[in-house]
Design an enzyme around this catalytic site. Structure first.
Site, PDB file in Angstrom:
ATOM      1  N   LYS A 120      47.721  14.806  57.839  1.00  0.00           N
ATOM      2  CA  LYS A 120      46.974  15.282  59.221  1.00  0.00           C
ATOM      3  C   LYS A 120      48.035  15.136  60.470  1.00  0.00           C
ATOM      4  CE  LYS A 120      42.387  15.291  57.785  1.00  0.00           C
ATOM      5  NZ  LYS A 120      40.998  14.771  58.160  1.00  0.00           N
ATOM      6  N   LYS A 202      42.121  26.132  45.059  1.00  0.00           N
ATOM      7  CA  LYS A 202      40.636  25.615  45.260  1.00  0.00           C
ATOM      8  C   LYS A 202      40.100  26.402  46.512  1.00  0.00           C
ATOM      9  CE  LYS A 202      39.665  21.499  46.897  1.00  0.00           C
ATOM     10  NZ  LYS A 202      38.322  21.809  47.727  1.00  0.00           N
ATOM     11  N   LYS A 205      36.742  24.150  52.328  1.00  0.00           N
ATOM     12  CA  LYS A 205      35.748  24.485  53.533  1.00  0.00           C
ATOM     13  C   LYS A 205      36.935  24.672  54.926  1.00  0.00           C
ATOM     14  CE  LYS A 205      33.937  19.978  53.533  1.00  0.00           C
ATOM     15  NZ  LYS A 205      34.839  19.043  53.848  1.00  0.00           N
TER      16      LYS A 205
HETATM   17  P1  ATP Z   1      38.721  20.141  52.887  1.00  0.00           P
HETATM   18  O1  ATP Z   1      39.354  21.339  52.813  1.00  0.00           O
HETATM   19  O2  ATP Z   1      38.197  19.740  54.222  1.00  0.00           O
HETATM   20  O3  ATP Z   1      39.250  18.782  51.915  1.00  0.00           O
HETATM   21  P2  ATP Z   1      36.666  20.750  50.694  1.00  0.00           P
HETATM   22  O4  ATP Z   1      36.273  21.731  50.456  1.00  0.00           O
HETATM   23  O5  ATP Z   1      38.125  20.558  49.676  1.00  0.00           O
HETATM   24  O6  ATP Z   1      37.137  20.534  52.243  1.00  0.00           O
HETATM   25  P3  ATP Z   1      35.789  17.777  50.264  1.00  0.00           P
HETATM   26  O7  ATP Z   1      35.272  17.373  51.607  1.00  0.00           O
HETATM   27  O8  ATP Z   1      37.192  17.570  49.956  1.00  0.00           O
HETATM   28  O9  ATP Z   1      35.773  19.671  50.586  1.00  0.00           O
HETATM   29  O10 ATP Z   1      35.112  17.580  49.068  1.00  0.00           O
HETATM   30  C1  ATP Z   1      33.600  17.440  49.090  1.00  0.00           C
HETATM   31  C2  ATP Z   1      33.166  17.544  47.539  1.00  0.00           C
HETATM   32  O11 ATP Z   1      33.311  18.900  47.044  1.00  0.00           O
HETATM   33  C3  ATP Z   1      33.947  16.506  46.637  1.00  0.00           C
HETATM   34  O12 ATP Z   1      33.126  16.012  45.781  1.00  0.00           O
HETATM   35  C4  ATP Z   1      34.980  17.827  45.996  1.00  0.00           C
HETATM   36  O13 ATP Z   1      35.070  17.098  44.719  1.00  0.00           O
HETATM   37  C5  ATP Z   1      33.847  18.959  45.666  1.00  0.00           C
HETATM   38  N1  ATP Z   1      34.643  20.015  46.145  1.00  0.00           N
HETATM   39  C6  ATP Z   1      35.596  20.692  47.175  1.00  0.00           C
HETATM   40  N2  ATP Z   1      35.857  21.676  46.629  1.00  0.00           N
HETATM   41  C7  ATP Z   1      35.440  22.040  45.685  1.00  0.00           C
HETATM   42  C8  ATP Z   1      35.424  23.370  44.755  1.00  0.00           C
HETATM   43  N3  ATP Z   1      36.423  24.437  45.355  1.00  0.00           N
HETATM   44  N4  ATP Z   1      34.897  23.393  43.532  1.00  0.00           N
HETATM   45  C9  ATP Z   1      34.183  22.281  43.116  1.00  0.00           C
HETATM   46  N5  ATP Z   1      34.049  21.209  43.958  1.00  0.00           N
HETATM   47  C10 ATP Z   1      34.646  21.046  45.022  1.00  0.00           C
HETATM   48 MG    MG Z   2      39.226  18.435  49.810  1.00  0.00          MG
END
Ligand code: ATP
Ligand code: MG
Length: 340
Positions: A120, A202, A205
């Site tokens: 970060k 993956k 968001k």
């Molecule tokens: P960032 O890019 O900000 O890390 P992110 O989409 O990876 O966002 P997180 O906040 O890291 O989301 O994760 C929130 C929850 O969603 C966690 O429990 C994680 O395991 C799940 N998760 C994140 N991305 C996926 C995905 N592509 N498929 C299934 N589960 C997911």
């Molecule tokens: Mg994440």
């Protein structure tokens, strides 16, 4: 007497979610939609991590709006059930109080080892503030303040959770039992959803390409467009196989939304092209999200009841938070004022 009547106290689960980006269908399938069911077995604290969001200095009106929206999303996901508490982090000032105490029980070297801080600070090189550095200590306070047994986390938060455990164990070692040492929650594993534009990555968001992820607030039109432009292959055959990452991913999403097996999907779409399948997929995603989106819109149209729910959540969370904070304050030797 039935021995289950004197069963151990229910375990607690905590999860905070930052308001600065809207969850994707990946977050929803992999995590969020399973959270509501956890109230059957656990007492869960779900919160909007607005204090954490300050580390990247968001636009104030946007932060306020996004925090309200995220709170409404948590309610619309059905998370306020049973003994659950849904709240906004900054509405419970004890998080900051305990954060300071825990900061004094976290070593500089430990915080400096956090890989997310390194990442970060590289991506926000113009604003490497102390909040970015001590973020994991605030996260430890968030977790320990509720005496959480379990924290559902993605892989990128594993290191932070370990630090929370280390801090809890260190404090307990010095002062006697004060905090529950939290463990990662490994529940029913939802499927892993990949990016629609690069199915080897993956879905996330924080993906800068908006076509890569379907957000849980996307309109039916947006969902249709994103499904249509999803990357597939040139084979034009809907089946699950090695090397067909794009199609495999779409089938995974379709299956997660409809409950249908891959065999059934292959049978139903035999002889049909990707166009038909993508439209059916969009329809399935729209239907899956419909009840959530309707409830979300209903809540957003009723700000008074949202405020009321936030006040109730803050009060319930604060009751638990005050207990732990007072305990920690006494242990470290703070002279406790009596306030009327
Ligand atoms: P960032 O890019 O900000 O890390 P992110 O989409 O990876 O966002 P997180 O906040 O890291 O989301 O994760 C929130 C929850 O969603 C966690 O429990 C994680 O395991 C799940 N998760 C994140 N991305 C996926 C995905 N592509 N498929 C299934 N589960 C997911
Ligand atoms: Mg994440």
């Amino acid at each position: 007497m039935d021995s289950s009547a004197i069963s151990a106290p229910r375990k607690r689960v905590l999860s905070l979610i930052q308001p600065t980006s809207v969850p994707t269908i990946g977050n929803y399938i992999g995590a969020l939609r399973n959270w509501a069911a956890m109230a059957d077995d656990y007492d869960c604290f779900y919160g909007v991590a607005d204090l954490h969001a300050l580390t990247i200095r968001p636009d104030p009106p946007a932060l306020r709006r996004q925090s309200t929206e995220m709170f409404a999303m948590l309610l619309a996901l059905g998370l306020r059930r049973g003994n659950n508490v849904v709240f906004v982090q900054s509405h419970v000032p004890e998080h900051c109080q305990l954060n300071w105490i825990l900061t004094c029980y976290t070593q500089f070297g430990e915080a400096a080892r956090m890989t997310q801080f390194k990442d970060k600070s590289a991506s926000h090189a113009d604003n490497v503030n102390l909040g970015l550095f001590s973020y994991p200590t605030l996260m430890a306070a968030d977790i320990l303040i509720y005496q959480a047994d379990y924290v559902p986390i993605g892989a990128d938060q594993k290191q932070h959770l370990e630090l929370s455990r280390d801090i809890a164990e260190r404090f307990n070692g010095i002062y006697g039992p004060t905090f529950t040492a939290p463990e990662p929650y490994i529940g029913k594993i939802g499927s892993r959803v990949m990016s629609l534009q690069d199915p080897t990555k993956k879905m996330s968001k924080s993906d800068p390409n908006p076509k890569g992820a379907i957000s849980i607030l996307d309109s039916p039109d947006q969902i249709v467009k994103k499904c249509k432009s999803a990357v597939t292959d040139s084979e034009a055959s809907v089946h699950y196989a090695e090397g067909k990452d794009g199609v495999n991913n779409l089938m995974t999403i379709f299956s997660a939304c409809t409950g249908q097996t891959f065999e059934r999907i292959e049978r139903d779409f035999a002889g049909k092209g990707y166009g038909d399948f993508k439209l059916a997929l969009a329809e399935a995603v729209i239907e899956e999200l419909r009840p959530f989106q309707e409830e979300y819109r209903r809540l957003m149209a009723d700000p008074a009841s949202l405020r009321q729910a936030a006040a109730e959540g803050a009060e319930a969370a604060a009751r638990a938070a005050r207990r732990t904070t007072a305990k920690a304050m006494k242990k470290v030797g703070l002279w406790m004022a009596e306030r009327g």
